[in-house]
Design a protein around this motif. Structure first.
Motif, PDB file in Angstrom:
ATOM      1  N   GLN A 722     -16.724   9.611  46.733  1.00 40.04           N
ATOM      2  CA  GLN A 722     -16.678   8.291  46.109  1.00 40.04           C
ATOM      3  C   GLN A 722     -15.281   7.676  46.131  1.00 40.04           C
ATOM      4  O   GLN A 722     -15.127   6.469  46.104  1.00 40.04           O
ATOM      5  N   LEU A 723     -14.235   8.517  46.194  1.00 38.34           N
ATOM      6  CA  LEU A 723     -12.868   8.000  46.299  1.00 38.34           C
ATOM      7  C   LEU A 723     -12.243   8.541  47.581  1.00 38.34           C
ATOM      8  O   LEU A 723     -12.008   9.737  47.712  1.00 38.34           O
ATOM      9  N   LYS A 724     -11.952   7.632  48.515  1.00 38.64           N
ATOM     10  CA  LYS A 724     -11.405   8.049  49.820  1.00 38.64           C
ATOM     11  C   LYS A 724     -10.040   7.440  50.105  1.00 38.64           C
ATOM     12  O   LYS A 724      -9.410   7.789  51.099  1.00 38.64           O
ATOM     13  N   SER A 725      -9.606   6.525  49.242  1.00 41.61           N
ATOM     14  CA  SER A 725      -8.354   5.842  49.544  1.00 41.61           C
ATOM     15  C   SER A 725      -7.679   5.366  48.256  1.00 41.61           C
ATOM     16  O   SER A 725      -8.355   4.858  47.358  1.00 41.61           O
ATOM     17  N   VAL A 726      -6.358   5.548  48.181  1.00 46.34           N
ATOM     18  CA  VAL A 726      -5.550   4.994  47.083  1.00 46.34           C
ATOM     19  C   VAL A 726      -4.441   4.160  47.708  1.00 46.34           C
ATOM     20  O   VAL A 726      -3.662   4.660  48.517  1.00 46.34           O
ATOM     21  N   ILE A 727      -4.420   2.886  47.360  1.00 39.57           N
ATOM     22  CA  ILE A 727      -3.403   1.978  47.886  1.00 39.57           C
ATOM     23  C   ILE A 727      -2.424   1.647  46.760  1.00 39.57           C
ATOM     24  O   ILE A 727      -2.812   1.101  45.720  1.00 39.57           O
ATOM     25  N   ILE A 728      -1.153   2.017  46.962  1.00 40.34           N
ATOM     26  CA  ILE A 728      -0.108   1.734  45.982  1.00 40.34           C
ATOM     27  C   ILE A 728       0.657   0.505  46.466  1.00 40.34           C
ATOM     28  O   ILE A 728       1.309   0.539  47.511  1.00 40.34           O
ATOM     29  N   THR A 729       0.544  -0.580  45.698  1.00 41.73           N
ATOM     30  CA  THR A 729       1.112  -1.856  46.149  1.00 41.73           C
ATOM     31  C   THR A 729       2.627  -1.880  46.025  1.00 41.73           C
ATOM     32  O   THR A 729       3.325  -2.367  46.914  1.00 41.73           O
ATOM     33  N   LYS A 730       3.151  -1.365  44.899  1.00 40.52           N
ATOM     34  CA  LYS A 730       4.601  -1.328  44.698  1.00 40.52           C
ATOM     35  C   LYS A 730       4.981  -0.024  44.003  1.00 40.52           C
ATOM     36  O   LYS A 730       4.175   0.555  43.283  1.00 40.52           O
ATOM     37  N   LEU A 731       6.207   0.422  44.217  1.00 35.10           N
ATOM     38  CA  LEU A 731       6.709   1.575  43.470  1.00 35.10           C
ATOM     39  C   LEU A 731       6.738   1.190  41.981  1.00 35.10           C
ATOM     40  O   LEU A 731       7.187   0.095  41.631  1.00 35.10           O
ATOM     41  N   PRO A 732       6.269   2.088  41.118  1.00 35.94           N
ATOM     42  CA  PRO A 732       6.026   1.693  39.717  1.00 35.94           C
ATOM     43  C   PRO A 732       7.267   1.699  38.823  1.00 35.94           C
ATOM     44  O   PRO A 732       7.342   2.420  37.825  1.00 35.94           O
ATOM     45  N   PHE A 733       8.241   0.866  39.176  1.00 32.86           N
ATOM     46  CA  PHE A 733       9.399   0.693  38.301  1.00 32.86           C
ATOM     47  C   PHE A 733       8.981  -0.102  37.073  1.00 32.86           C
ATOM     48  O   PHE A 733       8.197  -1.050  37.168  1.00 32.86           O
ATOM     49  N   LYS A 769       4.018   9.910  41.170  1.00 31.44           N
ATOM     50  CA  LYS A 769       3.321  11.191  41.363  1.00 31.44           C
ATOM     51  C   LYS A 769       1.953  11.174  40.678  1.00 31.44           C
ATOM     52  O   LYS A 769       0.985  11.736  41.193  1.00 31.44           O
ATOM     53  N   GLN A 770       1.881  10.515  39.525  1.00 28.45           N
ATOM     54  CA  GLN A 770       0.585  10.383  38.856  1.00 28.45           C
ATOM     55  C   GLN A 770      -0.388   9.576  39.712  1.00 28.45           C
ATOM     56  O   GLN A 770      -1.560   9.932  39.850  1.00 28.45           O
ATOM     57  N   GLY A 771       0.098   8.474  40.280  1.00 30.44           N
ATOM     58  CA  GLY A 771      -0.761   7.634  41.116  1.00 30.44           C
ATOM     59  C   GLY A 771      -1.266   8.372  42.348  1.00 30.44           C
ATOM     60  O   GLY A 771      -2.455   8.319  42.681  1.00 30.44           O
ATOM     61  N   ILE A 772      -0.360   9.097  43.017  1.00 29.92           N
ATOM     62  CA  ILE A 772      -0.742   9.896  44.184  1.00 29.92           C
ATOM     63  C   ILE A 772      -1.790  10.934  43.790  1.00 29.92           C
ATOM     64  O   ILE A 772      -2.731  11.223  44.538  1.00 29.92           O
ATOM     65  N   GLY A 773      -1.663  11.467  42.605  1.00 33.98           N
ATOM     66  CA  GLY A 773      -2.571  12.517  42.142  1.00 33.98           C
ATOM     67  C   GLY A 773      -3.996  12.078  41.898  1.00 33.98           C
ATOM     68  O   GLY A 773      -4.873  12.911  41.652  1.00 33.98           O
ATOM     69  N   ARG A 774      -4.261  10.770  41.973  1.00 35.14           N
ATOM     70  CA  ARG A 774      -5.650  10.313  41.772  1.00 35.14           C
ATOM     71  C   ARG A 774      -6.542  10.696  42.951  1.00 35.14           C
ATOM     72  O   ARG A 774      -7.756  10.805  42.795  1.00 35.14           O
ATOM     73  N   LEU A 775      -5.969  10.904  44.145  1.00 39.37           N
ATOM     74  CA  LEU A 775      -6.794  11.026  45.350  1.00 39.37           C
ATOM     75  C   LEU A 775      -7.454  12.391  45.508  1.00 39.37           C
ATOM     76  O   LEU A 775      -8.683  12.475  45.628  1.00 39.37           O
TER      77      LEU A 775
END
Length: 822
Positions: A722-733, A769-775
């Protein structure tokens, strides 16, 4: 009894010198035992006998020794000695009395010896798990983490452990901490940030652990008091309809009648979560349990109280599950009453595990923040006296009290009270009107020349002097202060008269009004504290929303490291800090500094990074378009919208898009939503649905695409196809013009450090790292990570972010990446 069996020769000599310098008078020492239980280090915590027991205890950690001398040389414990020793002994501490030469000793309470554990009995090749739970996969990383926690328990040390996704960290920390607690009759608190993890612990991990350990230990999830129904408040509300009732009042009374029916015939716990229907916060606040509104044993409903019934099992439980907010609420009480207290939310505990520990800093900062708002002010004043509905019990605590007084006093007595009441009502109305005027002026001040739906702004008095709204607000505040003084005089006079009658007040009408009056005084103190803005160490700021018109005022501490170090970390050592994201550059320096662990003395803090068992090189493909515009370019998102559309379609949805702002989220959503067929794709935008509903929709929809900001970077677990892709639009400053972030940056500059390198980058790396960890959430998961922000490859600090990604990343043009993805 040889003193050398309890205090080292070196420490004894140094203690003797301290006693000599005190002219042989009484000196209290904090004795720090070594691994053999011999006091090898100490510090002086009091001289003379004027210190209170609470003050002495508050300077001690668990499992240490209070040592003091008897100048007379007679080492028989006094009543005060016995008192101190028994109180400290209850939480695992020891107590010794020595003579002035420190060559004779009386052990009042011996240092406790703890039974050490070995988790190999469970995890080993011939262990319990292997023998009895063949289907349970013991991961090498899980065993490694559990062994480090075993060591921290046996050696009474703090441990920071980053455990990569898939480690199985809940079992890894639950097993050793629980075994140690059971063996030594101790209490464990596990504090989490999210409800999801609490539910996983209660419904999955702990039941499994009970089978593995084969011990019938008690465990409880500890909910905040406000989750429980208060019978006294409920049954004091008026529920009979009147002809004069408005439609809203009739609806509210109907809801109250339903709650009474629910309480009498349905619920056994009184937990709001058991309700089968939604109930507004404004109504629930009229019937929920509150600490300052509780009459305790004097309440007629005490024996049937939902809250106290829920608390009965907590003191007997070996394991307590709480959230971070509750943990720090408890800590705030301990800060006021002493760490070892009977007045806190939680019973005294011996071991703490912070799961999702990367959230501790923000949670603690939020908890130690002072806050007031126009809406909360109006609600408080309405709870005291609501001039719009004074003819019913919903007219506030004053109206209910007057009804009770009218029934309980003689006509002559009530006449005297009634005359005083008129003055109270007049002053309440003046106070309310002036307070609302101030909030309205502040709304005009902060929203001047600003059309945003939400405004966050620092309260800077020097810069605001030029605004007529500011000057008017300050003038009103002077009058507000005068109104407050008059109100206090009138209410005190009224209460003094009523208290003279010595009424029974069984249902608590006088008690409730008095409690609301105390709230009003506390509220005014907070309001003045924020508006005066004199206390150093705080940033004073405002948040204005125009959708539901409101202005909130805050005083937020920008550095909570001292607070946490002084009130928690110096009190105990068996503490575990764990998360998938704590380290930056494979070090914990930033994390330790941010929460105050860097200030620890005497005992080394153990640290460990446990890598994920997942093969990210094979399971995760990383794409970074090198020809993307700089994210500061106004055309940044417009330039990428076509690429994002095609990237999403390459995986047929099944995508998370993670943003750092709502404005960027809404821009992209509105630009591309028409390009996705509603029959083929399910677009889910944050705020269109509650957060938990968004996740459920995503898990069960066709080709879902989720657009999310801050809260979706972590705590979301979607396994499988159900989850195949995570797109990070900007570095989360963090947004640098956020008032709190701005104040933290200024404070770091004042200390001669670099706020970007020392604060903003580490914060963003942890969030990244949290965002990357969703995949990748299981060994069978696979998918794409797409990072649109080219700073990750063009800036020096980008290396810190790249370290969180597998090495096989693809850095090419947008077109080349799309070809590869096909």
């Amino acid at each position: 009894m040889k003193i050398s069996e309890f205090i080292s020769k070196k420490a004894a000599n140094e203690m003797r010198i301290e006693i000599e310098e005190a002219s042989g008078n009484e000196v209290f020492f904090r004795g720090i035992p070594d691994e053999k239980g011999i006091v090898s280090e100490f510090e002086v915590i009091a001289r003379g006998n004027e210190s209170s027991v609470a003050a002495l205890l508050n300077m001690m950690r668990k499992n240490e020794v209070i040592i003091h001398n008897h100048p007379s040389g007679v080492l028989i414990p006094s009543d005060e000695d016995v008192n101190i020793s028994s109180m400290y002994g209850e939480v695992g501490g020891a107590s010794y009395i020595v003579n002035n030469d420190v060559n004779d000793i009386c052990v009042v309470v011996p240092l406790r010896e703890f039974i050490k554990i070995d988790i190999d009995d469970y995890f080993g090749e011939n262990g319990v798990i292997h023998r009895n739970f063949g289907k349970f996969e013991v991961r090498r990383e899980q065993y490694e983490m559990a062994k480090f926690i075993e060591k921290s328990m046996n050696e009474n040390k703090k441990l920071i452990v980053e455990a990569g996704t898939g480690t199985g960290k809940t079992i890894a920390y639950l097993l050793p901490t629980l075994i140690y607690a059971i063996e030594n009759n101790l209490k464990v608190v596990v504090s989490t940030n999210t409800i999801n993890l609490q539910e996983q612990l209660i419904n999955k991990d702990i039941p499994l652990l009970k089978k593995i350990i084969d011990e019938d230990f008690n465990y409880q999830i500890v909910k905040g008091r406000g989750n429980y129904l208060c019978k006294r408040k409920l049954y004091n509300l008026e529920v009979v309809d009147k002809e004069t009732d408005t439609e809203d009042e009739k609806k509210e009374k109907n809801i109250i009648r339903n709650l009474i029916e629910w309480d009498r015939k349905v619920t056994k716990t009184g937990d709001r979560n058991e309700l089968k229907y939604e109930i507004s916060n404004s109504i629930w606040e009229k019937v929920n349990s509150e600490a300052d509104m509780c009459k305790g044993v004097k309440c007629p409903y005490y024996s049937k109280c939902h809250f106290f019934n829920a608390r009965k099992n907590i003191s007997d439980a070996t394991l307590l599950i709480v959230n971070h907010h509750m943990f720090f609420a408890d800590l705030a009480i301990r800060n006021q009453t002493g760490f070892y207290t009977n007045y806190s939310i939680l019973p005294n505990y011996d071991i703490v595990v912070f799961d999702e520990a990367h959230n501790i800093e923000d949670t603690a900062r939020n908890y130690f923040t002072f806050e007031t708002s126009k809406i909360s002010f109006g609600r408080l004043m309405g709870n005291i006296y609501n001039r719009r509905v004074v003819k019913s019990s919903n007219g506030g605590a004053l109206v209910r009290l007057l009804t009770y007084l009218n029934e309980s006093l003689s006509s002559e007595e009530y006449k005297e009270v009634d005359e005083l009441k008129e003055d109270v009502v007049e002053e309440l109305n003046k106070f309310y009107d002036k307070g609302i005027d101030i909030f309205d002026k502040l709304t005009c001040l902060f929203s001047e020349n600003n059309d945003n739906r939400e405004i966050k702004m620092k309260i800077d008095k020097e810069k605001m002097q030029g605004s007529k709204f500011f000057r008017e607000a300050m003038k009103l505040n002077s009058q507000f202060k005068e109104n407050y003084g008059n109100l206090v005089i009138k209410i005190n006079k009224f209460l003094n008269k009523v208290n003279n009658y010595n009424l029974e007040d069984k249902d608590g009408f006088l008690f409730e009004f008095s409690r609301y009056y105390e709230r009003l005084k506390q509220y005014y103190k907070k309001f003045e504290f924020i508006l005066e803005g004199k206390e150093e160490g705080y940033v004073y700021w405002a948040n204005i929303t125009t959708v539901r018109p409101n202005v909130k005022l805050y005083a937020t501490p920008f550095d909570i490291s001292d607070e946490l170090n002084d009130n928690l970390f110096t009190k105990m050592d068996r503490m575990i800090f764990t998360s998938a994201t704590l380290a930056v550059d494979n070090k914990f320096d930033y994390y330790k500094k941010s929460i105050g662990l860097i200030k620890e003395k005497h005992k080394k803090i153990d640290e460990k990074i446990v890598k994920s068992p997942f093969d990210y090189e094979k399971q995760m493909k990383v794409y970074i378009p090198e020809d993307a515009l700089d994210p500061t370019n106004v055309e940044f998102m417009r330039d990428l919208e076509g690429f994002v559309e095609k990237a999403i379609k390459s995986t047929k949805g099944h995508c998370f898009l993670l943003f750092t702002s709502y404005s960027t989220l809404n821009f992209l959503y509105n630009r591309i939503k028409s390009r996705f067929s509603q029959k083929e794709y399910t677009l889910i935008r944050q705020n269109d649905f509650p957060r938990h509903e968004m996740i459920e929709i995503f898990k069960h929809s066709k080709n879902p695409i989720l657009f999310g900001t801050d809260s979706f970077w972590e705590g979301v677990d979607v396994q499988g196809e159900q989850l195949k892709s995570v797109i990070i639009t900007k570095l989360p400053f963090k947004v640098p013009n956020d008032p709190v972030t701005e104040a933290i940056i200024e404070n770091i500059k004042r200390n001669g450090q670099n706020p970007f390198n020392d604060y903003q980058v580490p914060q963003a790396v942890i969030k990244f790292k949290q965002g990357i960890g969703r995949l990748i959430r299981s060994k069978s998961d696979s998918g794409n990570i797409i990072v649109l922000d080219n700073r990750i490859i063009k800036k020096m600090y980008g290396k810190k972010f790249l370290a969180a990604l597998p090495r096989n990343r693809v850095v090419e043009s947008k077109n080349e990446i799309l070809k590869r993805m096909k």
